[in-house]
Design a protein around this motif. Structure first.
Motif, PDB file in Angstrom:
ATOM      1  N   THR A  61       0.818  -1.221   0.000  1.00 42.20           N
ATOM      2  CA  THR A  61       0.000   0.000   0.000  1.00 42.20           C
ATOM      3  C   THR A  61       0.844   1.260   0.000  1.00 42.20           C
ATOM      4  O   THR A  61       0.337   2.332  -0.342  1.00 42.20           O
ATOM      5  CB  THR A  61      -0.949   0.034   1.214  1.00 42.20           C
ATOM      6  OG1 THR A  61      -0.189  -0.060   2.420  1.00 42.20           O
ATOM      7  CG2 THR A  61      -1.950  -1.105   1.152  1.00 42.20           C
ATOM      8  N   ARG A  62       2.104   1.162   0.332  1.00 47.46           N
ATOM      9  CA  ARG A  62       2.984   2.337   0.308  1.00 47.46           C
ATOM     10  C   ARG A  62       3.142   2.903  -1.102  1.00 47.46           C
ATOM     11  O   ARG A  62       3.573   4.037  -1.276  1.00 47.46           O
ATOM     12  CB  ARG A  62       4.344   1.984   0.896  1.00 47.46           C
ATOM     13  CG  ARG A  62       4.272   1.780   2.393  1.00 47.46           C
ATOM     14  CD  ARG A  62       5.661   1.659   3.017  1.00 47.46           C
ATOM     15  NE  ARG A  62       5.512   1.410   4.440  1.00 47.46           N
ATOM     16  CZ  ARG A  62       5.964   0.342   5.066  1.00 47.46           C
ATOM     17  NH1 ARG A  62       6.619  -0.593   4.394  1.00 47.46           N
ATOM     18  NH2 ARG A  62       5.788   0.185   6.359  1.00 47.46           N
ATOM     19  N   ARG A  63       2.771   2.134  -2.113  1.00 45.43           N
ATOM     20  CA  ARG A  63       2.837   2.609  -3.503  1.00 45.43           C
ATOM     21  C   ARG A  63       1.786   3.672  -3.800  1.00 45.43           C
ATOM     22  O   ARG A  63       1.891   4.380  -4.779  1.00 45.43           O
ATOM     23  CB  ARG A  63       2.629   1.443  -4.471  1.00 45.43           C
ATOM     24  CG  ARG A  63       3.683   0.372  -4.369  1.00 45.43           C
ATOM     25  CD  ARG A  63       3.473  -0.699  -5.396  1.00 45.43           C
ATOM     26  NE  ARG A  63       2.218  -1.411  -5.143  1.00 45.43           N
ATOM     27  CZ  ARG A  63       1.728  -2.355  -5.932  1.00 45.43           C
ATOM     28  NH1 ARG A  63       2.368  -2.693  -7.033  1.00 45.43           N
ATOM     29  NH2 ARG A  63       0.608  -2.960  -5.628  1.00 45.43           N
ATOM     30  N   TYR A  64       0.774   3.763  -2.951  1.00 41.32           N
ATOM     31  CA  TYR A  64      -0.350   4.661  -3.208  1.00 41.32           C
ATOM     32  C   TYR A  64      -0.301   5.831  -2.231  1.00 41.32           C
ATOM     33  O   TYR A  64      -0.525   5.668  -1.031  1.00 41.32           O
ATOM     34  CB  TYR A  64      -1.670   3.894  -3.064  1.00 41.32           C
ATOM     35  CG  TYR A  64      -1.731   2.689  -3.975  1.00 41.32           C
ATOM     36  CD1 TYR A  64      -2.019   2.843  -5.334  1.00 41.32           C
ATOM     37  CD2 TYR A  64      -1.467   1.420  -3.482  1.00 41.32           C
ATOM     38  CE1 TYR A  64      -2.059   1.739  -6.165  1.00 41.32           C
ATOM     39  CE2 TYR A  64      -1.494   0.310  -4.312  1.00 41.32           C
ATOM     40  CZ  TYR A  64      -1.784   0.483  -5.655  1.00 41.32           C
ATOM     41  OH  TYR A  64      -1.818  -0.601  -6.486  1.00 41.32           O
ATOM     42  N   SER A  65      -0.036   6.993  -2.740  1.00 39.73           N
ATOM     43  CA  SER A  65       0.137   8.166  -1.884  1.00 39.73           C
ATOM     44  C   SER A  65      -1.150   8.557  -1.141  1.00 39.73           C
ATOM     45  O   SER A  65      -1.090   9.178  -0.080  1.00 39.73           O
ATOM     46  CB  SER A  65       0.638   9.349  -2.706  1.00 39.73           C
ATOM     47  OG  SER A  65      -0.308   9.676  -3.704  1.00 39.73           O
ATOM     48  N   THR A  66      -2.306   8.206  -1.667  1.00 41.63           N
ATOM     49  CA  THR A  66      -3.558   8.595  -1.031  1.00 41.63           C
ATOM     50  C   THR A  66      -4.068   7.560  -0.027  1.00 41.63           C
ATOM     51  O   THR A  66      -5.055   7.799   0.649  1.00 41.63           O
ATOM     52  CB  THR A  66      -4.662   8.822  -2.091  1.00 41.63           C
ATOM     53  OG1 THR A  66      -4.821   7.634  -2.850  1.00 41.63           O
ATOM     54  CG2 THR A  66      -4.289   9.985  -2.994  1.00 41.63           C
ATOM     55  N   HIS A  68      -4.152   5.540   3.367  1.00 39.17           N
ATOM     56  CA  HIS A  68      -3.766   5.775   4.756  1.00 39.17           C
ATOM     57  C   HIS A  68      -4.135   4.553   5.581  1.00 39.17           C
ATOM     58  O   HIS A  68      -5.252   4.062   5.507  1.00 39.17           O
ATOM     59  CB  HIS A  68      -4.472   7.015   5.313  1.00 39.17           C
ATOM     60  CG  HIS A  68      -4.164   7.266   6.754  1.00 39.17           C
ATOM     61  ND1 HIS A  68      -2.943   7.763   7.152  1.00 39.17           N
ATOM     62  CD2 HIS A  68      -4.887   7.066   7.866  1.00 39.17           C
ATOM     63  CE1 HIS A  68      -2.954   7.871   8.475  1.00 39.17           C
ATOM     64  NE2 HIS A  68      -4.114   7.445   8.930  1.00 39.17           N
TER      65      HIS A  68
END
Length: 71
Positions: A61-66, A68
């Motif tokens: 999930t760290r690949r997706y900046s949005t 949380h």
């Protein structure tokens, strides 16, 4: 995991694979599930510690900046 695109990474983690399940009822053995016959991308039930699978999802999930994640 296949639909999320992380099946290969998932299967690289140490895990146990279950191809079929059976059980014993009194003296009789009862057939359960034969995962090898399923028309899927991974024809086994993969067992691994929950924290390993959660670590994988967290890393991906760290690949997706949005995205949380609350721990």
């Amino acid at each position: 995991m296949h639909e999320l695109g992380i099946l290969d990474e998932f299967l690289k983690r140490p895990h146990q694979e279950v191809r079929d399940l059976a059980g014993q009822v009194c003296q009789d053995m009862v057939a359960g599930a034969a995962f090898i016959r399923l028309p899927t991308h991974c024809r086994v039930l993969a067992l691994l510690p929950q924290w390993d699978s959660l670590d994988l999802v967290t890393e991906q999930t760290r690949r997706y900046s949005t995205f949380h994640l609350d721990m």
